[in-house]
Design a protein around this motif. Sequence first.
Motif, PDB file in Angstrom:
ATOM      1  N   GLN A  48       0.851  -1.179   0.000  1.00  0.00           N
ATOM      2  CA  GLN A  48       0.000   0.000   0.000  1.00  0.00           C
ATOM      3  C   GLN A  48       0.890   1.233   0.000  1.00  0.00           C
ATOM      4  OE1 GLN A  48      -3.341  -0.039  -0.115  1.00  0.00           O
ATOM      5  NE2 GLN A  48      -3.504  -2.270  -0.033  1.00  0.00           N
ATOM      6  N   LEU A  49       0.764   2.039  -1.040  1.00  0.00           N
ATOM      7  CA  LEU A  49       1.651   3.193  -1.173  1.00  0.00           C
ATOM      8  C   LEU A  49       1.273   4.349  -0.255  1.00  0.00           C
ATOM      9  CD1 LEU A  49       2.126   3.292  -5.050  1.00  0.00           C
ATOM     10  CD2 LEU A  49       3.630   2.280  -3.314  1.00  0.00           C
ATOM     11  N   LEU A  50       0.011   4.429   0.130  1.00  0.00           N
ATOM     12  CA  LEU A  50      -0.443   5.502   1.008  1.00  0.00           C
ATOM     13  C   LEU A  50      -1.068   4.902   2.258  1.00  0.00           C
ATOM     14  CD1 LEU A  50      -2.071   7.949  -1.567  1.00  0.00           C
ATOM     15  CD2 LEU A  50       0.241   8.036  -0.618  1.00  0.00           C
ATOM     16  N   ILE A 111      -4.496  15.436  -3.386  1.00  0.00           N
ATOM     17  CA  ILE A 111      -3.243  16.033  -3.850  1.00  0.00           C
ATOM     18  C   ILE A 111      -2.697  17.032  -2.828  1.00  0.00           C
ATOM     19  CG2 ILE A 111      -2.277  17.591  -5.590  1.00  0.00           C
ATOM     20  CD1 ILE A 111      -4.028  16.111  -7.648  1.00  0.00           C
ATOM     21  N   GLN A 112      -3.596  17.784  -2.188  1.00  0.00           N
ATOM     22  CA  GLN A 112      -3.154  18.760  -1.194  1.00  0.00           C
ATOM     23  C   GLN A 112      -2.426  18.089  -0.030  1.00  0.00           C
ATOM     24  OE1 GLN A 112      -6.472  21.169   0.043  1.00  0.00           O
ATOM     25  NE2 GLN A 112      -6.810  22.023  -2.009  1.00  0.00           N
ATOM     26  N   PRO A 135       3.115   8.320  -8.472  1.00  0.00           N
ATOM     27  CA  PRO A 135       2.813   9.217  -9.597  1.00  0.00           C
ATOM     28  C   PRO A 135       2.871  10.673  -9.154  1.00  0.00           C
ATOM     29  CG  PRO A 135       0.795   8.247  -8.728  1.00  0.00           C
ATOM     30  CD  PRO A 135       1.928   7.577  -8.020  1.00  0.00           C
ATOM     31  N   THR A 136       3.068  11.558 -10.109  1.00  0.00           N
ATOM     32  CA  THR A 136       3.050  12.986  -9.825  1.00  0.00           C
ATOM     33  C   THR A 136       1.604  13.430  -9.605  1.00  0.00           C
ATOM     34  OG1 THR A 136       2.770  13.638 -12.137  1.00  0.00           O
ATOM     35  CG2 THR A 136       5.040  13.293 -11.337  1.00  0.00           C
ATOM     36  N   ARG A 141      -4.271  13.195 -11.242  1.00  0.00           N
ATOM     37  CA  ARG A 141      -5.462  13.789 -11.855  1.00  0.00           C
ATOM     38  C   ARG A 141      -5.879  13.016 -13.102  1.00  0.00           C
ATOM     39  NH1 ARG A 141      -2.493  18.649 -10.662  1.00  0.00           N
ATOM     40  NH2 ARG A 141      -3.471  19.801  -8.936  1.00  0.00           N
ATOM     41  N   GLU A 142      -4.902  12.602 -13.886  1.00  0.00           N
ATOM     42  CA  GLU A 142      -5.195  11.872 -15.119  1.00  0.00           C
ATOM     43  C   GLU A 142      -5.737  10.471 -14.839  1.00  0.00           C
ATOM     44  OE1 GLU A 142      -5.182  12.827 -18.341  1.00  0.00           O
ATOM     45  OE2 GLU A 142      -4.935  14.827 -17.467  1.00  0.00           O
TER      46      GLU A 142
END
Length: 286
Positions: A48-50, A111-112, A135-136, A141-142
């Motif tokens: 899990q990345l987050l 994102i914030q 990812p950036t 968003r994409e």
Amino acid sequence: MENRVKDKAMLARLRVSSWSGEKLDKRVTTDILVREAAGNKVGRFTKQLLPGDALKPVSKAVNLLREVHKQQTLPYDDTHWRVLPTSNYVEYMAAINKHVSHLSASVEGLIQSYEFYKEQARAQLNGMFNEADYPTPEEIRERFKADFEPRSMPDAGNFMVDLADDTMAELSEDMEKRTKQRLGDAQGDLWRRLLEITSHFATVMSDNKKVFRDTTVSNVEEIVNLVPRLNLSDDPALDALADEIKNSLCGFDPTVLREGGAVRDDAAAKGKEAVDKITALMQGAY
């Protein structure tokens, strides 16, 4: 019937992409398999990345968007295409745009806090943390995108193919038959949806001790308001029934119903009456 229905309906597909926040870690997978002397296809380690519920608001927004699309349309086939009556187009687009905006806002909220979540993940993952996995913000968003695509109902007569007349006639007849069946199934789905929601209301109200959410009542109101817009065949009996259920069941206050007593008994009786009427009208047709 099917030609009249096709003139007042379209097919609609809503594609919603998302990001799971997960990543296969090949290095850790290999380390575990080597350590356990296991075969190389017995398992994989996905990290899990987050942390925690970081993606929960966005995931919820994605699920709500998909649910609204399903609620405001009728089934068509085994693909992602669904029937959208033109009488419901304006309301459908308003609901979709509302939830697309909600999804966008949820993504911006993620994102914030993205860098904060990454620092938490860095501490939790320790040696498994890899900056390249992330990812950036623009890529995020994409990855969370919604795309609505309308399409005309299929018409076998529009196919221009180099076939013998008798073969073309047979193909056209088969396509019309299949389209008619699918539209009939879609109309049946609306009847079944009305029955399911009304039955749930009646069952819950019949047990004075049963705890329920406000949606037990509000879902009835939602479906009876949807019925006239999704009624593909302009069935007057269905419209009249929805209007009758609206008058008999949609005036109840959930808070009062939770108190039980005569009001809840009345709701249960009216709910059962509505279920009996729906069942009787569906008999032999759906």
